[in-house]
Design a protein around this motif. Structure first.
Motif, PDB file in Angstrom:
ATOM      1  N   THR A  91      -4.868  -9.319   7.274  1.00 26.33           N
ATOM      2  CA  THR A  91      -5.387  -8.190   8.056  1.00 26.33           C
ATOM      3  C   THR A  91      -6.002  -8.671   9.369  1.00 26.33           C
ATOM      4  O   THR A  91      -5.806  -8.063  10.429  1.00 26.33           O
ATOM      5  CB  THR A  91      -6.446  -7.429   7.241  1.00 26.33           C
ATOM      6  OG1 THR A  91      -5.884  -7.011   5.994  1.00 26.33           O
ATOM      7  CG2 THR A  91      -6.946  -6.209   8.000  1.00 26.33           C
ATOM      8  N   LEU A  95      -5.306  -0.647   5.193  1.00 26.18           N
ATOM      9  CA  LEU A  95      -5.538  -1.865   4.407  1.00 26.18           C
ATOM     10  C   LEU A  95      -6.986  -2.020   3.961  1.00 26.18           C
ATOM     11  O   LEU A  95      -7.309  -2.956   3.232  1.00 26.18           O
ATOM     12  CB  LEU A  95      -5.137  -3.100   5.222  1.00 26.18           C
ATOM     13  CG  LEU A  95      -3.649  -3.233   5.567  1.00 26.18           C
ATOM     14  CD1 LEU A  95      -3.420  -4.463   6.442  1.00 26.18           C
ATOM     15  CD2 LEU A  95      -2.800  -3.296   4.313  1.00 26.18           C
ATOM     16  N   ARG A 143       0.823  -1.207   0.000  1.00 27.97           N
ATOM     17  CA  ARG A 143       0.000   0.000   0.000  1.00 27.97           C
ATOM     18  C   ARG A 143       0.864   1.268   0.000  1.00 27.97           C
ATOM     19  O   ARG A 143       0.589   2.214  -0.722  1.00 27.97           O
ATOM     20  CB  ARG A 143      -0.935   0.014   1.208  1.00 27.97           C
ATOM     21  CG  ARG A 143      -2.064  -1.013   1.128  1.00 27.97           C
ATOM     22  CD  ARG A 143      -3.004  -0.698  -0.032  1.00 27.97           C
ATOM     23  NE  ARG A 143      -4.077  -1.663  -0.137  1.00 27.97           N
ATOM     24  CZ  ARG A 143      -5.259  -1.524   0.446  1.00 27.97           C
ATOM     25  NH1 ARG A 143      -5.507  -0.466   1.189  1.00 27.97           N
ATOM     26  NH2 ARG A 143      -6.190  -2.434   0.284  1.00 27.97           N
ATOM     27  N   LYS A 192      -5.114 -12.071   1.703  1.00 27.46           N
ATOM     28  CA  LYS A 192      -5.112 -10.665   2.129  1.00 27.46           C
ATOM     29  C   LYS A 192      -6.067 -10.446   3.292  1.00 27.46           C
ATOM     30  O   LYS A 192      -5.753  -9.694   4.236  1.00 27.46           O
ATOM     31  CB  LYS A 192      -5.477  -9.765   0.947  1.00 27.46           C
ATOM     32  CG  LYS A 192      -4.392  -9.677  -0.114  1.00 27.46           C
ATOM     33  CD  LYS A 192      -4.709  -8.643  -1.171  1.00 27.46           C
ATOM     34  CE  LYS A 192      -5.851  -9.039  -2.053  1.00 27.46           C
ATOM     35  NZ  LYS A 192      -6.039  -8.078  -3.178  1.00 27.46           N
TER      36      LYS A 192
END
Length: 325
Positions: A253, A319, A132, A249
């Motif tokens: 997180t 995120l 990111r 993903k």
């Protein structure tokens, strides 16, 4: 004698001529016989329509960069807090007597545990934010595809070479964090099973139960990531297996949030042993006035806990996947 085909053509022609000659009472042709009039376009109306559509697109695109900037700033803030957390945990361990790896010095051996766990968390923070903050995440690439304006904000979102470098850094960091986590667990085991200092029960606290669970999830995430996207299996890429990538993903997180909570539970448990309370001889209606009575060790650990919480909040925001509005 005429052939059937010739007769049919003659009949069709006669019927057509008869109908075309029909007129209504006012002398005009019926509506169903009239040729459709060509559509006319007003240049002014067309320009107004295009301008309105452009305005809608501009309004939508202008809101997206704001969200992206907020996410970017949250990620940068979390990265800045990462080394601060390492400094604070080192100060905390120092206030608790420092560190050691010698037999008979269980308390100082244990101090390696928070140092390594917080340091590993700080590194993990860098690992999960690497895509990111570098503008190379698949989310940013999709925004560049949907919204032309965001392509300016993330010019490297489709840079395959740069993304490959970020992927290597991401994987390398997770390898380091995995090894740091193992040593941190060894520090706990060693300190609790020291014959000279005295034996201490293992896995008796809620923090330890949650910690083992999170460490197991982390290990599973690490192995799946290495095998699926590290080049060990065929089709090991985010494009070759997009469903698994989305799961990867999401769980990454999720695990980061769990690690954040686990560290704060650990800080709270250790503060219970240190005894952060203070003595009062009257109702403590204004606790802030007694701030100076809180032991310095606990002030440091309080600050560490707040930093860890802020890192968790900022990273989760960074995120997040906001819809294109």
């Amino acid at each position: 004698q005429n052939s059937p085909a010739t007769t049919d053509d003659t009949l069709h022609s006669t019927f057509r001529d008869t109908k075309m000659a029909e007129r209504t009472d006012d002398g005009t042709q019926p509506d169903w016989l009239r040729s459709p009039q060509p559509t006319t376009y007003n240049a002014t109306d067309a320009a107004a329509t295009l301008e309105a559509a452009a305005g809608d697109v501009e309004a939508a695109s202008s809101s997206l960069p704001f969200l992206q900037k907020i996410q970017y700033l949250a990620g940068i803030a979390s990265l800045i807090l990462s080394p601060i957390s390492i400094v604070l945990v080192a100060m905390w361990a120092s206030s608790l007597g420092g560190v050691s790896w010698a037999e008979g010095d269980a308390k100082r051996v244990f101090n390696w545990h928070p140092i390594l766990m917080v340091s590993g968390y700080a590194l993990m923070n860098v690992g999960v934010l690497i895509f990111r903050t570098s503008g190379t995440s698949s989310y940013q690439s999709s925004l560049s595809t949907i919204n032309g304006t965001s392509a300016v904000a993330y010019p490297d979102s489709r840079n395959g070479k740069k993304r490959g470098i970020m992927k290597t850094i991401h994987g390398s960091i997770w390898v380091i964090v995995f090894l740091v986590g193992i040593v941190a667990m060894l520090a706990v085991t060693k300190s609790h099973n020291d014959a000279i200092s005295g034996y201490i029960a293992n896995l008796y606290s809620f923090h330890s139960w949650v910690g083992v669970t999170v460490l197991s999830l982390f290990t599973l995430q690490f192995l799946v990531g290495i095998l699926s996207f590290g080049g060990f299996l065929s089709g090991s890429s985010r494009l070759g297996n997009p469903t698994l990538m989305e799961i990867h993903k999401y769980t990454g997180t999720y695990i980061h949030i769990l690690v954040t909570a686990t560290i704060m539970l650990g800080i709270q448990e250790k503060e219970g042993f240190v005894n952060c309370s203070y003595t009062v001889d009257s109702p403590d209606l204004f606790p802030i006035s007694n701030y100076g009575k809180i032991p310095d060790t606990c002030k440091i650990s309080h600050g560490l806990g707040i930093v860890i919480l802020a890192m968790g909040v900022c990273t989760t925001l960074a995120l997040a996947k906001f819809p294109v509005l």
